[in-house]
Each structure stands twice: as C-alpha cells, then as structure tokens.
Design an enzyme around this catalytic site. Structure first.
Site, mmCIF file in Angstrom:
data_model
loop_
_atom_site.group_PDB
_atom_site.id
_atom_site.type_symbol
_atom_site.label_atom_id
_atom_site.label_comp_id
_atom_site.label_asym_id
_atom_site.label_seq_id
_atom_site.Cartn_x
_atom_site.Cartn_y
_atom_site.Cartn_z
ATOM 1 N N LYS A 102 3.164 -0.458 3.438
ATOM 2 C CA LYS A 102 2.099 0.120 4.263
ATOM 3 C C LYS A 102 1.402 -1.000 5.007
ATOM 4 O O LYS A 102 1.446 -2.161 4.586
ATOM 5 C CB LYS A 102 1.076 0.850 3.391
ATOM 6 C CG LYS A 102 0.313 1.933 4.117
ATOM 7 C CD LYS A 102 1.129 3.199 4.218
ATOM 8 C CE LYS A 102 0.371 4.322 4.855
ATOM 9 N NZ LYS A 102 1.077 5.605 4.674
ATOM 10 N N ASP A 142 0.742 6.543 10.955
ATOM 11 C CA ASP A 142 -0.202 7.004 9.926
ATOM 12 C C ASP A 142 -1.512 7.329 10.661
ATOM 13 O O ASP A 142 -1.470 7.656 11.858
ATOM 14 C CB ASP A 142 -0.379 5.914 8.851
ATOM 15 C CG ASP A 142 -1.086 6.434 7.610
ATOM 16 O OD1 ASP A 142 -0.461 7.170 6.828
ATOM 17 O OD2 ASP A 142 -2.275 6.120 7.406
#
Ligand code: NAD
Length: 435
Positions: A102, A142
């Site tokens: 991430k 995201d």
C-alpha cells in the site's frame, strides 16, 4: 489506538486458533520493506512545494506486492503499514497470487489543479520506479486516486523503463489497458458476498441499508444494491449525508445526478430536477449519526477507524458490512461481536477490487482482453468461493467471520512460507530518499 496496532491485534487473536511457527508470525507482523520519499510538487505559479510519499511492501509470500495508492492529508507510515497488512490477508483470503502492499502521498488532491496533480503523480512515480514493476509491486487506485492517475503512473514508469509496461499498475482507464469491470469490481464483489450471506441467514428483502462513503466503492455498491431491491435509507460522504426514513429508500440514480450538480451529498437535500423527490427525504444527517441508525445493514465505505470503542455500543444495525478497509477498531469489533452484530470483514467484503485488479494484471501480462461477462463471471466465482470458505471456518470453529477469514489467510501464507523458507530474497528493509 493506532491503526496498525489495531490490525496486529486482529492477527494476534486469529493466530491463537492455529499452530503457527513463531518466526513466521513475527515475520508477517511487520512490513518486509518500507519506502519513504520526498515528492516535489511543482505549482502552476512556478514555485515548488514538497510533500511526503510512502510505499509499504508488506509481504511477498504469495506474489508481487499489490495494493492501492491513497492521496490524503492523513496518509502516514502507520496507516499504509496497516493497509498493506490487510492487503496481504485479503489477497490470501480471495486466493489471488499477490502479496500485500500500500502507499500514498500526504496531500489533499482537491486543492491541486489537474496539471499539479499530474506532475505530482509523475514525480512520485519517478521515486518509486526502482522498486515497482509487474513482477515486483503493482499499485492500484484507492482513496482520492482513480484511472486517470493510474494512467499517468503507467505512462511515466514506461517512459523510465524505455518500453511499454501496462502491468505495472491496475485500475487504469479501459483505453489504456484497464480491465472492463474494474471500476465497479469492489462494489460488485461486495454484492456477491452479501447475496450469499442473505441466502445463508434466510433474510427477507427488502433490507434497509445505510452507507458511509460515496466514492468509487460506496457509490457503486449503492447503485448495485438499489438495482437489486435493497432499500437505501442513508448515504453520506465527507461533508455529511442525507437520510430518508419514510421507508421508501433513495433512488440512487437521482442522488448521483444531484450530487454531480452540487458536488456533495449533503447538498442534495432538495435541489434542481430532483427537488420533488428529494423533498420527501427527511434531510441531512451527520456521519456520526448515520453509523447509529437502526438499519439491517450498515456499510462503512470511506475510511478506517470510524467504528470505535466510543460509538460501538450505539450501533443498532444487524449486520456491519465493511466495504472500507479497517473501519472497525479492534476493541469496537469485540463490542459488536458481544452484541451479536454480524461483521463481514473488509478482507472479504471489499476483496472484489483486488480480484479484478488481478484479472487486469493477468490480461496485460498475456496481451488479452476479456469481455465484461467473463470478468464478472470469474469475479462471482472467486467471491462466492472465498465467502463459503470463510463461512465454513466461522461455523466449524465458532469464531467471528473476521477471525475465520484470518485463519484461512494465515494457513495459505504459512503453507507458502514453508515452501519459500530457503528461497527468501535478501532485501534492504528501509529505503529513504529525498529531493
Ligand atoms: P474514494 O476516494 O473514491 O471515496 C471515498 C469516499 O469517502 C468519498 O465519498 C468521500 O467523500 C468519503 N469520505 C472521505 N472522508 C470521509 C469521512 N471522514 N467521513 C465520511 N466520508 C468520508 O475512495 P474509494 O476508492 O471509494 O475507497 C473507500 C474505501 O474503500 C477505502 O477504505 C479504501 O481503502 C477501500 N477500498 C477501495 C477499493 C477500490 O477499488 N477503490 C478496493 C477495496 C477497498
């Protein structure tokens, strides 16, 4: 509680139910590699500001690191570590050959012009380029990032490599090698899981739903639920929400139309062409109040840490369906469990996004183009299988669905770990660069 600590508590709880090697547990309790960079932001005015960018390459036991990039003022190493950890678990639950990762930039993109956003993305890509790639680490969209941003990333990376490299990132636009169905995938994947749950629990429709978050995940999920006879009684975004308790529920198509005119949901109480319909609605609702509505299904689909020790006791929904990553802090989860509220964990509920990201990556690697029907069929298969596997462990071991999902993931990871033990790459655990 810090978000990564909360994530590790979940791991600790699940690990008690299986016999795991101590070293393995230690290894997956921390990221394999963290990258922190300083990213220049060239302003339209000609000046340059600097901000921080992060990438956590959490774990690569199952394949290349995989996970989104978030552009948000609250992004930091703790948050991306937790999100990378959840990606590791999620990819193992849904059984795609990716590890966890991430990243993000500490920035509010709403304060940037289009050109500034593009320059920032390209600068960030330059900083990440030595450490990402189709076989190494594959970012995706995201919070506050989208197909356009992924296209810039792919383009910059390909320029640096001197050859086209579509599979370096997923969630691209269709024209640029994105997969059909990727944009709706998280919502649709969630829907497939929810339908199986409704079937298992023999729930009678229409079921009432409140959704917090109306971005990619929340709005697509809302639309699919609306089209399938669920009753949407409250919707909210960052500025607050709208609520309708006359039993009829929102027409999501009209709400979307209105939001396009107004920019935010709270402005859609009574506006323009949807005014007559909107007039029937009760009005605005705060994000805090939305969480406490007496509905069948509560869907956090915005950010982490929204269901806390403080408000968990006031949650009245029968089911909490986690479409956001990490919306429920560890202690709150225990309270919900004690109250008999069924929590469908993020690592299962929202795994449709990464599943279709895997399909996109696969298509790029094999120079294929799948039809929407094929993508959605394979997504359904994957989601239903993951749900059945998690449900089985939940029933057999008498544990929460979250713990069951973690048990499933840990078994898959541990199995791979034994095989990979002697082949583990030597990596430099921390890379920090600036300028
Ligand atoms: P997005 O940027 O498209 O939308 C975020 C939404 O949340 C917006 O409607 C925004 O207004 C709202 N929001 C932001 N801060 C809020 C706050 N404090 N209170 C209430 N609402 C707030 O992001 P997204 O892609 O829809 O991601 C939402 C969540 O889903 C995140 O947790 C993300 O990690 C997770 N997720 C996304 C994907 C994906 O494919 N995009 C996949 C899996 C999980």
């Amino acid at each position: 509680m810090k978000v990564f600590d909360s994530a590790k508590q979940q791991l600790k709880k699940a690990a008690k139910f299986i016999d795991l090697d101590k070293n393995f547990l230690e290894a997956i309790s921390q990221p394999e590699r963290t990258i922190k960079v300083t990213v220049p932001l060239k302003r339209d005015s000609g000046t340059t500001d600097f901000t921080r960018g992060y990438r956590v390459q959490y774990n690569s036991l199952l394949g290349p690191y995989k996970g989104g990039l978030r552009f948000h003022t609250k992004v930091d190493m703790d948050e991306v570590s937790a999100l990378g950890f959840w990606m590791m678990i999620k990819n193992a639950v849904v059984n795609v050959p990716f590890g966890g990762g991430k990243g993000g930039i500490e920035i509010d993109p709403k304060n940037l012009s289009e050109k500034e956003l593009e320059r920032l993305t390209r600068e960030f890509t330059k900083k990440l380029a030595p450490n990402i790639g189709p076989d190494i680490d594959v970012p995706a969209p995201d919070v506050n990032t989208n197909a356009r941003i992924m296209d810039w990333l792919e383009n910059e990376y390909s320029k640096i490599m001197g050859r086209e490299s579509k599979a370096v990132v997923t969630g691209k636009s269709i024209q640029n090698g994105g997969s059909l169905g990727r944009e709706q995938a998280t919502g649709l994947g969630g829907f497939f899981v929810l339908e199986k749950l409704v079937e298992k629990l023999k729930l009678k429709k229409p079921l009432t739903v409140a959704i917090q978050g109306f971005g990619n995940v929340g709005s697509n999920f809302a639309k699919i639920l609306y089209d399938n006879g669920y009753r949407l009684v409250a919707l909210a975004d960052v500025k607050g929400g709208i609520c309708n308790s006359d039993g009829e529920g929102f027409n999501v198509d009209l709400v979307k139309q209105c939001r396009e005119q107004k920019g935010f949901l709270a402005g859609c109480y009574c506006v323009g062409s949807v005014c007559d319909l909107a007039r029937k609605y009760d009005g605005v609702i705060s994000n805090d109040k939305l969480l406490e509505l007496d509905v069948d299904i509560l869907v956090p689909a915005a950010l982490e840490n929204v269901i806390t020790k403080k408000n968990a006791k006031n949650i009245k929904a029968k089911i909490v369906f986690e479409m956001a990553n990490g919306p429920t802090v560890f202690e709150a989860d225990q309270i919900l469990n004690k109250k008999g509220i069924l929590v469908i964990p993020d690592v299962l509920a929202n795994s449709g996004g990464v599943t279709v990201s895997y399909f996109e990556w696969y298509q790029n690697m094999h120079l294929e183009k799948w039809s929407l029907e094929k993508v959605n069929f394979k997504l359904k298969e994957k989601m239903e299988k993951a749900f059945q596997e998690v449900w089985k462990i939940h029933k057999e071991k008498g544990v929460s669905l979250r713990t069951a999902a973690y048990i499933l993931a840990l078994k898959r990871l541990a199995e791979k770990s034994t095989i990979a033990k002697d082949m583990a790459p030597t990596i430099n655990p921390d890379i920090t660069s600036s300028g």
